[in-house]
Each structure stands twice: as structure tokens, then as C-alpha cells.
Enzyme design. Structure first.
Site, mmCIF file in Angstrom:
data_model
loop_
_atom_site.group_PDB
_atom_site.id
_atom_site.type_symbol
_atom_site.label_atom_id
_atom_site.label_comp_id
_atom_site.label_asym_id
_atom_site.label_seq_id
_atom_site.Cartn_x
_atom_site.Cartn_y
_atom_site.Cartn_z
ATOM 1 N N ALA A 66 0.869 -1.171 0.000
ATOM 2 C CA ALA A 66 0.000 0.000 0.000
ATOM 3 C C ALA A 66 0.909 1.225 0.000
ATOM 4 O O ALA A 66 2.054 1.160 0.462
ATOM 5 C CB ALA A 66 -0.876 -0.013 1.241
ATOM 6 N N GLY A 111 0.515 -5.005 0.846
ATOM 7 C CA GLY A 111 -0.661 -5.021 -0.022
ATOM 8 C C GLY A 111 -0.365 -5.661 -1.378
ATOM 9 O O GLY A 111 -1.270 -6.183 -2.025
ATOM 10 N N GLU A 114 -0.640 -9.293 -0.777
ATOM 11 C CA GLU A 114 -2.077 -9.571 -0.592
ATOM 12 C C GLU A 114 -2.804 -9.584 -1.940
ATOM 13 O O GLU A 114 -3.666 -10.438 -2.186
ATOM 14 C CB GLU A 114 -2.690 -8.515 0.334
ATOM 15 C CG GLU A 114 -2.178 -8.625 1.764
ATOM 16 C CD GLU A 114 -2.706 -7.499 2.644
ATOM 17 O OE1 GLU A 114 -2.343 -6.328 2.395
ATOM 18 O OE2 GLU A 114 -3.483 -7.779 3.566
ATOM 19 N N GLU A 134 4.194 -5.396 7.166
ATOM 20 C CA GLU A 134 3.390 -4.408 7.901
ATOM 21 C C GLU A 134 3.848 -4.267 9.343
ATOM 22 O O GLU A 134 3.838 -3.171 9.912
ATOM 23 C CB GLU A 134 1.901 -4.799 7.879
ATOM 24 C CG GLU A 134 1.214 -4.615 6.544
ATOM 25 C CD GLU A 134 1.314 -5.825 5.634
ATOM 26 O OE1 GLU A 134 2.156 -6.712 5.895
ATOM 27 O OE2 GLU A 134 0.555 -5.867 4.656
#
Ligand code: DAK
Length: 260
Positions: A66, A111, A114, A134
Site C-alpha cells: 500500500a 498489499g 495480498e 506491515e
């Protein structure tokens, strides 16, 4: 459609979606999530598209996570909205009903990992690096990485990756079942497109049913999942493609599936 942060190309029945933010190693900001969502909506409704290949621009990154600039300024309200939109995108990819191949061409972190896990099949370039870092930012995955990762690699390995935030190389990702195959860097897209071309010839209703059976079934007790499979089976046996598939076998020729 014109986009700022993704590139979309078509090769016959295959759509190639390339995340295109090289300055941020293809990190997922709000706009990129929104553009990916738009293209997946279009793909879902276009019967002539049979398969998607998802990759990142350049040689360094699939998606490095992200966008940390946006993460740093999130409020509870914007964070919750961001979570809903990002999770909806990954759910849509997972349940698109058409195979989405992640061609992981470099870093797939946070992300990015993911996003790759939501794809149907993951092919990794041999220089790829994957992980859920993270924890090093003091947060946890927000796009269901803490749920998809143990489903793919098992609880113990998932906890180790989530708690250490370690990056693993493509071979290790293959060893633990996080990626389906490791491919020399220079051949990644050729292999991804070759696999996509094979998948694009399969009977679309059966493809959709297999993706649904696997994804839905993993959430159900075995007996209930078997009943679900039987209903999907009932659907595919009513298709013209089933008649074509069985007839082609008996006539010793290749089937031509039309999605009917
Ligand atoms: N976001 C924004 N910019 C990024 C970025 C990222 N994730 N990753 C890299 N960049 C930028 C760098 O800041 C740098 O920009 P400039 O300084 O040139 O302006 C440029 O990309 C090149 O990166 P580096 O200079 O760092 O390149 P290196 O080769 O030295 O290192 C690296 C590559 C991938 C190891 C390093 O860039 C790195 O560690 N990047 C961050 C990886 C990371 O921690 N990713 C996980 C982010 S957390 C949520 C949903 C999801 C998430 C959270 C919440 N909700 C639903 C609420 C997910 C969270 C994450 O993904």
C-alpha cells in the site's frame, strides 16, 4: 478506458493489466485501487475476455505495498473507507469467475503480496521477493493478508512471515506454496501469457464453477462444500460446452468452447 496508474492491453481473449507507478515501486494508492476496480468490473461483464494477467511495470516491483504516504495520513474514517474499497477489489479479483494470473516481477510486499494472493494463480520471476512487512510499520495487513496467507501456506509459516515481516525469495515462496511456479525473469511474461492462452480455451462456465467451488468450499464444512460442488456440477452439465467437450472427446478432436 484511459488510466493514470495502470496500463491495459489486450491479446485476443486475454487482458494484461500492468500497474504503472514506477516511482513508488507500483505501490497501491487510492487512485490505483479505483482504476483496478474499474478495469475488473469491465472484465467481469465482457464475455469475450477469458483471462487476466496482472503485473507491475519495470523490473523491480510487482507492487511494493500500500502507498505508505497515504497510510501515514489516514484517519479512522478514511482508513475504514480505504479498507472497504481495497478489500472489495481483492474479493472481486478472487471471485471474478475468470482466472487472474499474477506475474510477480519483483517486490510483492504487504498489499502487493495480498493482491497476488487474491489472484487465481501466482507465477514468480526468480528475482521476486515476497513478504508481509506491515509489522515493521507497526500495523497489520489490511487486505485480508492475515487470512489468505495461512490458507495458502499454513498457520505456522504464515505467523512467522507476518510476525517477522521478512522478505522471502521466489524459491522459498514456491517451497512453502505461496507461488505456483518460479520462472526465469526474462521469460515471466511469455510464460504467463502462455498459461493465460491455455486457460482462455477452457469452458467459461466450468472455469467459473471451479473458481466458485474452491473459494466457497474453503469457507464451508466438507459435507456442505460437497453439496455445493454437486449444485455447480448440475449447472455445468446443462451447458452446450459440456455437450461439445464430451462430443469432441468421442470424435477424437479438440473441443471448441463457446461459453454457452
Ligand atoms: N509506498 C510508497 N512509496 C514506496 C513504497 C510504498 N509501499 N515502496 C517504495 N516506495 C518508494 C520509495 O519511497 C522510493 O521513493 P523515492 O524516495 O525515490 O521518492 C521509491 O519507491 C524507491 O524505493 P527505495 O528507494 O526504497 O528502493 P530500494 O530498492 O532501496 O528498496 C523496497 C525497495 C521495496 C525494499 C523498499 O522500497 C521498501 O521497503 N518499501 C516499502 C515496503 C513495505 O513496507 N510495504 C508494505 C507497506 S504496508 C490497509 C490495507 C492494506 C495495508 C494497510 C492497511 N487498510 C485496508 C486500512 C497494507 C499495508 C502495506 O502494504
Amino acid at each position: 478506458m484511459t488510466f493514470e496508474n495502470i496500463k491495459v492491453a489486450r491479446e485476443n481473449a486475454i487482458i494484461i493489466v500492468t500497474i504503472n507507478r514506477p516511482k513508488a515501486l507500483n505501490a497501491l494508492n487510492r487512485r490505483t485501487i479505483s482504476e483496478l476496480s474499474q478495469v475488473m468490473t469491465e472484465v467481469a461483464s465482457d464475455e469475450s475476455i477469458r483471462c487476466v494477467v496482472l503485473t507491475g511495470v519495470g523490473e523491480k516491483a510487482f507492487v511494493a505495498g500500500a502507498d505508505i504516504n497515504e497510510l501515514a495520513e489516514q484517519t479512522p474514517v478514511s482508513g475504514s473507507l480505504h479498507a472497504q474499497r481495497g478489500q472489495a477489489l481483492l474479493d472481486r479479483i478472487e471471485r471474478l469467475g475468470k482466472p487472474v494470473i499474477a506475474a510477480i516481477n519483483g517486490y510483492a510486499l504487504g498489499g502487493g503480496c495480498e493482491l497476488a494472493m487474491a489472484c487465481t494463480i501466482r507465477l514468480a520471476a526468480d528475482s521476486a521477493k515476497l513478504g508481509q512487512p506491515e509489522i515493521n510499520l507497526g500495523i497489520i495487513p489490511g487486505y485480508a493478508g492475515s487470512q489468505r496467507l495461512p490458507r495458502l501456506v499454513g498457520k505456522g509459516r504464515a505467523l512467522e512471515l507476518l510476525l517477522t515481516g521478512a522478505h522471502i525469495d521466489a524459491e522459498e515462496a514456491y517451497r512453502i506454496g505461496l507461488v505456483n511456479r518460479v520462472i526465469p525473469d526474462a521469460e515471466l511474461m511469455t510464460e504467463a501469457l502462455a498459461l493465460a492462452a491455455v486457460l482462455a480455451t477452457k469452458a467459461p462456465t466450468a472455469v467459473r464453477a471451479i473458481i466458485a467451488a474452491v473459494n466457497d468450499g474453503l469457507e464451508m464444512p466438507l459435507a456442505q462444500a460437497a453439496v455445493h460442488e454437486a449444485s455447480l456440477f448440475g449447472l455445468v452439465v446443462s451447458t452446450e460446452d459440456m455437450r461439445e467437450g464430451t462430443r469432441a472427446f468421442l470424435e477424437k478432436r479438440k473441443p471448441v468452447f463457446k461459453g454457452a
